[in-house]
Write a protein that holds these residues in place. Sequence first.
Motif, mmCIF file in Angstrom:
data_model
loop_
_atom_site.group_PDB
_atom_site.id
_atom_site.type_symbol
_atom_site.label_atom_id
_atom_site.label_comp_id
_atom_site.label_asym_id
_atom_site.label_seq_id
_atom_site.Cartn_x
_atom_site.Cartn_y
_atom_site.Cartn_z
ATOM 1 N N GLN A 41 0.837 -1.043 0.685
ATOM 2 C CA GLN A 41 -0.176 -0.757 0.066
ATOM 3 C C GLN A 41 0.971 0.829 0.180
ATOM 4 O OE1 GLN A 41 -3.024 0.803 -0.822
ATOM 5 N NE2 GLN A 41 -2.846 2.902 -0.597
ATOM 6 N N ASN A 44 1.629 1.921 -3.487
ATOM 7 C CA ASN A 44 0.514 2.586 -4.147
ATOM 8 C C ASN A 44 0.337 4.287 -4.010
ATOM 9 O OD1 ASN A 44 -0.357 0.111 -4.802
ATOM 10 N ND2 ASN A 44 -1.977 0.356 -2.951
ATOM 11 N N GLU A 50 -2.436 2.594 -8.058
ATOM 12 C CA GLU A 50 -2.257 1.483 -6.886
ATOM 13 C C GLU A 50 -1.479 0.948 -8.612
ATOM 14 O OE1 GLU A 50 -4.715 -3.175 -7.329
ATOM 15 O OE2 GLU A 50 -6.205 -0.475 -8.017
#
Length: 348
Positions: A41, A44, A50
Amino acid sequence: MFFASDNWAGAHPAINERLLRESTRFAAAYGTSELDRAIEQRFNEIFEREVAVFFVATGTAANSLSLASIARPGGVVFCHSEAHVIEDECGAPDFFSGMRMVPVEGALGKMEIASLEGRIARYPQDAVHHGRAAAITMTQATEVGSVYTLEEIEAVSATARTHGLPLHMDGARFANALAALGTTPAEMTWKRGVDILSFGGTKNGCWCAEAIVFFDPAMAKELPFIRKRTAQLFSKSRFIAAQFEAYLKDGLWLELAAHANAMADRLRAGISTSNSARLAWPTQSNEVFAIVPKTAAKAAEEKGARFYDWLEPRDMAELVGEDEMLIRLVSSFATTAEDVDAFLKVIA
């Protein structure tokens, strides 16, 4: 005075401390731990979209598996003639991808667009005997210390798009290039048309942490199987994740790269004003190439300096005299101003 490679430097204390904390607990294996997911994450966030992230141990693995994921039968991959993938990885990208690396010329370690176009033209999609164009890989920062500008990256990616080829970036010194340009990870990659990135951490303060980043997760569907079959799926992958957690926290990675670049700037400035040595060509990252008298190089080594002599690039304009040698100096997050000044004093 250690300038042989940023691989010679140790690990940053913050990364060591994070690894020590991780060593005292239990966690799910094979990339399924909460920490692994949290760092995915974090990628990201860093890249502002993403992405699909896969941890591996080495830069060679990152490059080879990246190219294996986009392999085509009979495929060829275009890279600079002095890129790491073609010069320094013992044919690993060819072995794992089943494709050949095809050299493209260009000054200062950067592929020249006209040369790239010319090479691609030699491998049309129906060239069953010669092979067909399959991908382009570029190195940022380059093997000779230069850095592609955002416009130059976009020009390479435009060529890739024109020919329907995926674009891979070897980012073993990604942070150093980023610091040199003063831009963002997104701007230097997917916003300029890069499809896959080998994200390096080892040279910039990590112990053993590299990642493959896909900017379109759909492109990564084969990578889990490729990574397993190439023995790069670590049961305790959280120890790579732990390194990245410390590395990326509060911008430490960019701080370390900026310091390494600053020490290289100090080297460049000192060599530029030297009466005995001179810069071989301009660089922007943490690598410096200099032409020095052989006697000065020997004296520096006797004083404890460590560096590599270097083969002259094919397009090198500066002549190296019989009593001189070309050397490479690499600074790191652990290089100090005192190290640099001591070296400059010796070669003077």
